[in-house]
Design a protein around this motif. Structure first.
Motif, short mmCIF file in Angstrom:
data_model
loop_
_atom_site.label_atom_id
_atom_site.label_comp_id
_atom_site.label_asym_id
_atom_site.label_seq_id
_atom_site.Cartn_x
_atom_site.Cartn_y
_atom_site.Cartn_z
N SER A 33 2.59 9.74 2.32
CA SER A 33 2.55 8.43 3.57
C SER A 33 2.63 7.55 2.30
N LEU A 34 3.24 6.46 3.06
CA LEU A 34 3.10 5.01 2.49
C LEU A 34 2.28 4.46 2.44
N GLY A 35 1.30 4.69 4.14
CA GLY A 35 0.43 3.90 4.26
C GLY A 35 -0.97 4.21 3.87
N TYR A 36 -0.79 5.19 3.35
CA TYR A 36 -2.02 5.71 2.27
C TYR A 36 -2.48 4.61 1.11
N VAL A 37 -1.36 4.43 0.42
CA VAL A 37 -1.66 3.49 -0.78
C VAL A 37 -1.60 1.32 -0.62
N LEU A 38 -0.46 1.92 1.17
CA LEU A 38 -0.46 0.23 1.35
C LEU A 38 -1.34 -0.21 1.65
N VAL A 39 -2.27 1.03 2.42
CA VAL A 39 -3.74 0.11 3.69
C VAL A 39 -4.57 -0.53 2.59
N PRO A 40 -4.55 0.25 1.53
CA PRO A 40 -5.70 0.17 0.51
C PRO A 40 -4.90 -1.15 -0.11
N LEU A 41 -4.10 -1.56 -0.68
CA LEU A 41 -3.34 -3.07 -0.14
C LEU A 41 -3.89 -4.18 -0.05
N ALA A 42 -3.99 -3.53 0.85
CA ALA A 42 -3.90 -4.77 2.32
C ALA A 42 -5.21 -5.19 2.13
N ALA A 43 -6.16 -4.40 2.48
CA ALA A 43 -7.66 -4.52 2.14
C ALA A 43 -7.97 -5.75 1.37
N THR A 44 -7.07 -5.02 -0.02
CA THR A 44 -7.84 -6.31 -1.20
C THR A 44 -7.23 -7.63 -0.77
N VAL A 45 -5.83 -7.38 -0.11
CA VAL A 45 -5.29 -9.31 -0.55
C VAL A 45 -6.55 -9.77 0.26
N ILE A 46 -7.18 -8.96 1.88
CA ILE A 46 -8.09 -9.33 2.23
C ILE A 46 -8.99 -9.82 1.88
N VAL A 47 -9.39 -9.47 1.13
CA VAL A 47 -10.07 -9.94 0.16
C VAL A 47 -10.26 -11.27 -0.74
N PHE A 48 -9.41 -10.57 -1.69
CA PHE A 48 -9.17 -11.44 -2.43
C PHE A 48 -8.97 -13.20 -1.70
N PHE A 49 -8.42 -13.06 -0.90
CA PHE A 49 -7.97 -14.70 -0.10
C PHE A 49 -9.33 -14.75 0.62
N TRP A 50 -10.58 -13.85 1.48
CA TRP A 50 -11.10 -14.00 2.25
C TRP A 50 -12.97 -13.43 2.15
N HIS A 51 -12.49 -13.01 0.58
CA HIS A 51 -14.15 -12.56 0.43
C HIS A 51 -15.59 -12.96 1.10
N PRO A 52 -15.65 -14.38 1.23
CA PRO A 52 -17.16 -14.83 1.91
C PRO A 52 -16.50 -14.55 3.04
N HIS A 53 -16.01 -14.17 3.70
CA HIS A 53 -16.22 -13.94 4.78
C HIS A 53 -16.49 -12.63 5.23
N VAL A 54 -15.60 -12.03 4.40
CA VAL A 54 -15.68 -9.92 4.27
C VAL A 54 -16.80 -9.88 4.12
N ALA A 55 -17.92 -10.62 2.84
CA ALA A 55 -18.73 -10.24 2.39
C ALA A 55 -19.97 -10.44 4.05
N ARG A 56 -19.66 -11.76 4.55
CA ARG A 56 -21.11 -11.74 5.58
C ARG A 56 -20.49 -10.72 6.53
N VAL A 57 -19.38 -10.22 6.63
CA VAL A 57 -19.31 -9.17 8.10
C VAL A 57 -19.77 -7.72 7.45
N MET A 58 -20.43 -8.03 6.20
CA MET A 58 -20.79 -6.41 5.46
C MET A 58 -21.47 -5.55 6.29
N PRO A 59 -22.40 -6.08 7.34
CA PRO A 59 -23.73 -5.55 7.85
C PRO A 59 -22.83 -4.61 8.83
#
Length: 202
Positions: free
Chosen positions: A59-85
């Protein structure tokens, strides 16, 4: 429904992998590799042991979902880190789901309850172990001081026991996944730790 929950778990695991890439000052390629390995590694190892084509390659979803997560962290990692809990709570849910589903799949392919439970643990924690090795860290599995592998083992054991006792399908999966989730969240909140060898320093 199971596939949707699976993808949610993959997304959360991928976020933690990409965040590890940020902490290790990796470029976007390195972040993507860690995200993919964290999200898919456990399931791929499980399927290879079972000698079946890994679900990640169906399934393409299994590969694309981690890539989407990477894009989110690449651009907004300070915000992602703040919601780590919050992510840690979702990670606990993903751990429970992956462990239970991995155990059930192993049983369906004829493994004994013991071996199925062990493979369930591999499904739950294998991706994180690969992430740590690639990032140059001691795998969390080897110093389970935050009770990560232990809840997965107990939940996988319950899943194997329920299936052996004749309880199959989503009720058994939900029960085992909830046990893992509760134990992991309780360990985080109450700071439960696995014991060290006598005389070993913290």
């Amino acid at each position: 429904m199971t596939e949707i929950l699976d993808l949610v778990g993959i997304f959360v695991f991928a976020l933690t992998g990409a965040l590890m890439g940020v902490r290790k000052r990796l470029d976007v390629v390195g972040m993507a590799v860690l995200a993919e390995m964290t999200a898919l590694g456990g399931g791929v190892v499980r399927d290879l042991i079972l000698n079946v084509r890994p679900a990640a390659f169906q399934s393409l979803g299994y590969v694309l979902v981690p890539l989407a997560a990477t894009v989110i962290v690449f651009f907004w990692h300070p915000h992602v880190a703040r919601v780590m809990p919050v992510l840690l709570v979702l990670d606990a849910a993903g751990l429970g789901l992956f462990s239970a589903v991995g155990t059930q799949k192993a049983l369906e392919y004829g493994l004994s309850p013991l071996h199925a439970a062990l493979l369930g643990v591999v499904t739950g924690v294998g991706g994180g172990m690969l992430r740590d090795v690639l990032a140059g860290e001691i795998p969390t599995l080897l110093y389970d001081r935050q009770l990560y592998a232990v809840p997965a083992l107990l939940g996988s054991g319950v899943m194997a026991g329920l299936s052996t006792g004749g309880l199959h399908g989503w009720p058994a999966t939900l029960a085992a996944a909830l046990l893992v989730f509760w134990l992991r969240v309780a360990a985080m909140r109450r700071k439960w730790r696995a014991p060290l060898a006598k005389g070993a320093e913290e």
